[in-house]
Every structure is written in structure tokens, then in C-alpha cells.
Design an enzyme around this catalytic site. Structure first.
Site, PDB file in Angstrom:
ATOM      1  N   GLY A   9       0.834  -1.202   0.000  1.00  0.00           N
ATOM      2  CA  GLY A   9       0.000   0.000   0.000  1.00  0.00           C
ATOM      3  C   GLY A   9       0.866   1.248   0.000  1.00  0.00           C
ATOM      4  N   VAL A  11       2.485   3.108   2.338  1.00  0.00           N
ATOM      5  CA  VAL A  11       3.797   3.130   3.011  1.00  0.00           C
ATOM      6  C   VAL A  11       4.741   2.080   2.416  1.00  0.00           C
ATOM      7  CG1 VAL A  11       5.001   2.870   5.214  1.00  0.00           C
ATOM      8  CG2 VAL A  11       2.777   3.977   5.147  1.00  0.00           C
ATOM      9  N   ARG A  88      -4.180   5.872  16.645  1.00  0.00           N
ATOM     10  CA  ARG A  88      -3.497   4.676  16.130  1.00  0.00           C
ATOM     11  C   ARG A  88      -3.925   3.438  16.921  1.00  0.00           C
ATOM     12  NH1 ARG A  88       0.267   8.837  16.492  1.00  0.00           N
ATOM     13  NH2 ARG A  88       1.479   9.355  14.621  1.00  0.00           N
ATOM     14  N   ARG A 151       9.879  14.850  11.630  1.00  0.00           N
ATOM     15  CA  ARG A 151       8.805  15.860  11.751  1.00  0.00           C
ATOM     16  C   ARG A 151       9.181  16.938  12.765  1.00  0.00           C
ATOM     17  NH1 ARG A 151       3.999  11.399  11.608  1.00  0.00           N
ATOM     18  NH2 ARG A 151       3.823  11.300   9.337  1.00  0.00           N
ATOM     19  N   HIS A 175       5.074   5.947  19.994  1.00  0.00           N
ATOM     20  CA  HIS A 175       4.659   6.566  18.723  1.00  0.00           C
ATOM     21  C   HIS A 175       3.133   6.756  18.771  1.00  0.00           C
ATOM     22  CE1 HIS A 175       4.655   7.570  14.506  1.00  0.00           C
ATOM     23  NE2 HIS A 175       3.849   6.563  14.221  1.00  0.00           N
TER      24      HIS A 175
HETATM   25  N1  LIG Z   1       5.038   3.427  12.296  1.00  0.00           N
HETATM   26  C1  LIG Z   1       4.834   4.486  11.557  1.00  0.00           C
HETATM   27  O1  LIG Z   1       5.503   5.505  11.716  1.00  0.00           O
HETATM   28  C2  LIG Z   1       3.770   4.461  10.498  1.00  0.00           C
HETATM   29  C3  LIG Z   1       3.737   5.447   9.500  1.00  0.00           C
HETATM   30  C4  LIG Z   1       2.737   5.391   8.534  1.00  0.00           C
HETATM   31  C5  LIG Z   1       1.814   4.339   8.545  1.00  0.00           C
HETATM   32  N2  LIG Z   1       1.883   3.412   9.518  1.00  0.00           N
HETATM   33  C6  LIG Z   1       0.966   2.282   9.536  1.00  0.00           C
HETATM   34  O2  LIG Z   1       1.309   1.409   8.456  1.00  0.00           O
HETATM   35  C7  LIG Z   1       0.169   0.647   8.069  1.00  0.00           C
HETATM   36  C8  LIG Z   1      -0.012   0.725   6.558  1.00  0.00           C
HETATM   37  O3  LIG Z   1      -0.380   2.030   6.173  1.00  0.00           O
HETATM   38  P1  LIG Z   1      -0.669   2.355   4.624  1.00  0.00           P
HETATM   39  O4  LIG Z   1      -0.974   3.786   4.543  1.00  0.00           O
HETATM   40  O5  LIG Z   1       0.412   1.784   3.789  1.00  0.00           O
HETATM   41  O6  LIG Z   1      -2.009   1.510   4.398  1.00  0.00           O
HETATM   42  P2  LIG Z   1      -2.546   0.953   3.003  1.00  0.00           P
HETATM   43  O7  LIG Z   1      -3.972   0.579   3.234  1.00  0.00           O
HETATM   44  O8  LIG Z   1      -2.221   1.877   1.899  1.00  0.00           O
HETATM   45  O9  LIG Z   1      -1.680  -0.382   2.773  1.00  0.00           O
HETATM   46  C9  LIG Z   1      -1.781  -1.498   3.602  1.00  0.00           C
HETATM   47  C10 LIG Z   1      -1.625  -2.724   2.711  1.00  0.00           C
HETATM   48  O10 LIG Z   1      -1.590  -3.873   3.552  1.00  0.00           O
HETATM   49  C11 LIG Z   1      -2.203  -4.932   2.807  1.00  0.00           C
HETATM   50  N3  LIG Z   1      -2.559  -6.028   3.696  1.00  0.00           N
HETATM   51  C12 LIG Z   1      -3.577  -6.101   4.587  1.00  0.00           C
HETATM   52  N4  LIG Z   1      -3.566  -7.304   5.201  1.00  0.00           N
HETATM   53  C13 LIG Z   1      -2.509  -7.987   4.713  1.00  0.00           C
HETATM   54  C14 LIG Z   1      -1.960  -9.260   4.968  1.00  0.00           C
HETATM   55  N5  LIG Z   1      -2.504 -10.087   5.861  1.00  0.00           N
HETATM   56  N6  LIG Z   1      -0.876  -9.640   4.269  1.00  0.00           N
HETATM   57  C15 LIG Z   1      -0.303  -8.829   3.360  1.00  0.00           C
HETATM   58  N7  LIG Z   1      -0.788  -7.599   3.071  1.00  0.00           N
HETATM   59  C16 LIG Z   1      -1.863  -7.183   3.744  1.00  0.00           C
HETATM   60  C17 LIG Z   1      -3.396  -4.266   2.144  1.00  0.00           C
HETATM   61  O11 LIG Z   1      -3.893  -5.030   1.059  1.00  0.00           O
HETATM   62  C18 LIG Z   1      -2.810  -2.932   1.739  1.00  0.00           C
HETATM   63  O12 LIG Z   1      -2.326  -2.944   0.399  1.00  0.00           O
HETATM   64  C19 LIG Z   1      -0.988   1.224   8.881  1.00  0.00           C
HETATM   65  O13 LIG Z   1      -1.238   0.417  10.007  1.00  0.00           O
HETATM   66  C20 LIG Z   1      -0.486   2.580   9.310  1.00  0.00           C
HETATM   67  O14 LIG Z   1      -1.112   3.048  10.480  1.00  0.00           O
HETATM   68  C21 LIG Z   1       2.834   3.454  10.482  1.00  0.00           C
HETATM   69  O1  LIG Z   2      -0.464   8.833  11.959  1.00  0.00           O
HETATM   70  C1  LIG Z   2      -0.630   7.662  11.614  1.00  0.00           C
HETATM   71  O2  LIG Z   2      -1.642   7.022  11.901  1.00  0.00           O
HETATM   72  C2  LIG Z   2       0.385   6.992  10.748  1.00  0.00           C
HETATM   73  C3  LIG Z   2       1.787   7.080  11.251  1.00  0.00           C
HETATM   74  O3  LIG Z   2       1.913   6.527  12.532  1.00  0.00           O
HETATM   75  C4  LIG Z   2       2.334   8.467  11.189  1.00  0.00           C
HETATM   76  O4  LIG Z   2       2.825   8.966  12.202  1.00  0.00           O
HETATM   77  O5  LIG Z   2       2.292   9.072  10.094  1.00  0.00           O
END
Ligand SMILES: NC(=O)c1ccc[n+]([C@@H]2O[C@H](COP(=O)([O-])OP(=O)(O)OC[C@H]3O[C@@H](n4cnc5c(N)ncnc54)[C@H](O)[C@@H]3O)[C@@H](O)[C@H]2O)c1
Ligand SMILES: O=C(O)C[C@H](O)C(=O)O
Length: 308
Positions: A9, A11, A88, A151, A175
Site C-alpha cells: 500500500g 507506506v 493509532r 517531523r 509513537h
Molecule cells: N510506524 C509508523 O511511523 C507508520 C507510518 C505510517 C503508517 N503506519 C501504519 O502502516 C500501516 C499501513 O499504512 P498504509 O498507509 O500503507 O495503508 P494501506 O492501506 O495503503 O496499505 C496497507 C496494505 O496492507 C495490505 N494487507 C492487509 N492485510 C494484509 C496481509 N494479511 N498480508 C499482506 N498484506 C496485507 C493491504 O492489502 C494494503 O495494500 C498502517 O497500520 C499505518 O497506520 C505506520
Molecule cells: O499517523 C498515523 O496514523 C500513521 C503514522 O503513525 C504516522 O505517524 O504518520
């Protein structure tokens, strides 16, 4: 150097793109559960190779973990992102099951891998991987602090009216919207404490803006951010792959450091070929210690929701 990114997706794809552009990995495997999605993202990214000048081979697979075998580093971004107004922590119900399954499949196929956990609530998801994967603790790294620090630097540069390359600063703690601990006392502009340039009130504003950095973007975008998260993950992957011994705040399993045990929370670590090679203990003042304690209480509350 083989890297697997689960979740193609926003990220996952951004992270794969930055890794490829930096040209240090021979292979990136993108895996997603959605039929054909990772294959499509991989093909699209590979068609940028001649334009962006990289040789990294990106392949996409639909849920076929055999193709991830022998990965040196695996990144977990699979799961749902939050929508405006959500925290989150509210994602735990869906994401815990996904992260547990995904990490188990990854370790089965790459028993020596290092895992970087990105899916939210990230500190709790990193804790879950520690409790269920059987990997050594230096091999499980939660990505949050590297992004939050980027950030923080953005907000500091804005407040100082300075180029971002002039400023330095770090965010530790959980976080989450309330759990982040931006270390304003230690932030500098070319080695000079930033408090020399801006008022305490402005610095507090920088701290608050940093803590809600993810929520601010989620409100603007309708889903959570991906460029800076992808760049932050790729920086951690590069530090490990290239044995850089760089320091990043990461979510790490503590065993007495910062007076805490049995919790994954953001603290500065040295990253190299063995993953987390050292946890750096900073001398925090009383206010920072109290902020860290409060942050840890929040993380533990979310951890308690896990069915381990
Ligand atoms: N830690 C951080 O700093 C941080 C930053 C940004 C996003 N995130 C988190 O990262 C995650 C992804 O965010 P995103 O914007 O890419 O979401 P997104 O919906 O664009 O992508 C997620 C992808 O995961 C896939 N998926 C779901 N279940 C799955 C499985 N069992 N096996 C394989 N693939 C699977 C989906 O099909 C989708 O393509 C979210 O939980 C978001 O909160 C964390
Ligand atoms: O804010 C969120 O839910 C996604 C990620 O943890 C972020 O900090 O961008």
C-alpha cells in the site's frame, strides 16, 4: 541484500521506492494479500529504474511467502491505516492478527531475518512480534521515532526560519499522539541549543505540533501519511544493510534501560548489520523522565489488549 516489504500500500510502496532509489539492495520483494496489487506496484516501480538510475530488482507477489525466502530484512507495513479523528490505538483489533500472521510467515521462510515493524499501533505491534516470533530482541525494530524526529526537525526549522539541515533533534517515547517525547532541551541549531533562538512558548508549540504530526496529516489526506514514513523506513533499512552504525530512535524491547522492562518503546539505538547493536541511555531530566513514564503507561495499556 534481499529486503521484503509486506503490504504494497501507500507506506510499503513508498518504502520500496526509496530503498530502490538509494540503490544499496540487490532485491526488494513486495508482498500483499490483494490479488495482483504487489505485482502491479512492483512493475510500475521497475519502470522507473532507467529514469531514476537504480539496479535494485523489485518483484511483487500475492501472499506467496516462498518468494520472500532468505530475506535479510523484512518490513511489515500490512494492515489498516487510521482515518481522520481516529487514534493509532484503535487499529489494534484488525492489525494485531495481521501482524502476528505475517511475522510468523516471514520467520518461517527467513529464520535469520531482521524485522522492522511499521503497522500501527506500532509499539504494541513490535511487542507482539517480540512475544510471538521467537527472533532475538536485537532483530525486532519498531519504526516510529525516526519519522517523529524528522517531523520534529521540520517543525524546528519552521520555528527558527532555518534550513532543516541546520537543525538537529530527537523524539523518544511511544509513537502516539500523546506519548511522543520530543527532546526540546537537547535540540540544536548548529550545536547551539534552540532555546537561544526561540521562546519557551514557541518551543512548546513545536513540541505539540510534532506530537500530532501524524494526526495533522491524516486530517489533511483522509488517510495517514506515506512519503516521510517510507523515507524513514528506508533509512533504517539502509543503516542495517550497509552496517552504518547510525543512531535512530526506534521502538526497542527494554530490559532495565530507562528504568523499564518488558516494553517496546522509542529510545535511541545504534543500527548496524546485527540490527539493534546498542541501546543508548540518555540522561533525562525529571520532566523528561515523567513524560517517558506517562508514555510507557499508555503503551502498556494498549499492550494489555493483546491476546498473547
Ligand atoms: N510506524 C509508523 O511511523 C507508520 C507510518 C505510517 C503508517 N503506519 C501504519 O502502516 C500501516 C499501513 O499504512 P498504509 O498507509 O500503507 O495503508 P494501506 O492501506 O495503503 O496499505 C496497507 C496494505 O496492507 C495490505 N494487507 C492487509 N492485510 C494484509 C496481509 N494479511 N498480508 C499482506 N498484506 C496485507 C493491504 O492489502 C494494503 O495494500 C498502517 O497500520 C499505518 O497506520 C505506520
Ligand atoms: O499517523 C498515523 O496514523 C500513521 C503514522 O503513525 C504516522 O505517524 O504518520
Amino acid at each position: 541484500m534481499k529486503v521484503t516489504v509486506v503490504g504494497a500500500g501507500a507506506v510499503g510502496a513508498s518504502c520500496a521506492e526509496y530503498i530502490a532509489i538509494k540503490n544499496f539492495a540487490s532485491e526488494v520483494v513486495l508482498l500483499d494479500i490483494k490479488e495482483g496489487f504487489a505485482e502491479g506496484k512492483a512493475m510500475d516501480l521497475m519502470q522507473t529504474a532507467s529514469l531514476n538510475g537504480f539496479d535494485t530488482k523489485i518483484t511483487g507477489v500475492t501472499n506467496d511467502y516462498s518468494k520472500t525466502a532468505g530475506s535479510d530484512i523484512c518490513v511489515i507495513t500490512s494492515g489498516i491505516p487510521r482515518k481522520p479523528g481516529m487514534t493509532r490505538e484503535e487499529l489494534i483489533g484488525i492489525n494485531a492478527g495481521i501482524v502476528k500472521d505475517v511475522s510468523s510467515n516471514l520467520v518461517k521462510n527467513s529464520p535469520k531475518t531482521i524485522i522492522i515493524v511499521v503497522s500501527n499501533p506500532m509499539d504494541t505491534m513490535a511487542y507482539l512480534v517480540h512475544k510471538t516470533s521467537g527472533l532475538d530482541k536485537n532483530k525486532i525494530i519498531g519504526m516510529g521515532g525516526a519519522l517523529d524526529s524528522a517531523r520534529f526537525k521540520y517543525r524546528l526549522a519552521e520555528a527558527l526560519d532555518a534550513p532543516i539541515s541546520d537543525v538537529d533533534g530527537m523524539v523518544i517515547g511511544g509513537h502516539s499522539d500523546t506519548g511522543m517525547v520530543p527532546l526540546t532541551r537537547l535540540a540544536t541549531r548548529n550545536s547551539v541549543p534552540v532555546s537561544k533562538f526561540i521562546s519557551e512558548e514557541r518551543l512548546n508549540q513545536v513540541m505539540e505540533d510534532t506530537k500530532v504530526g501524524g494526526a495533522t496529516l491524516t486530517k489533511l489526506l483522509g488517510t495517514s501519511a506515506w512519503y516521510a514514513p517510507g523515507a524513514a523506513v528506508s533509512a533504517l533499512v539502509q543503516a542495517i544493510a550497509c552496517d552504518q552504525k547510525k543512531m535512530f530512535p526506534c521502538s526497542v524491547m527494554l530490559d532495565g534501560e530507562y528504568g523499564m522492562k518488558d516494553i517496546c518503546i522509542g529510545a535511541p539505538v545504534i543500527l548496524g548489520r546485527n540490527g539493534i547493536e546498542k541501546i543508548v541511555e540518555l540522561e533525562l531530566n525529571d520532566a523528561e523522565k515523567a513524560h517517558m513514564k506517562e508514555s510507557a503507561e499508555g503503551v502498556r495499556k494498549t499492550n494489555d489488549l493483546l491476546e498473547l
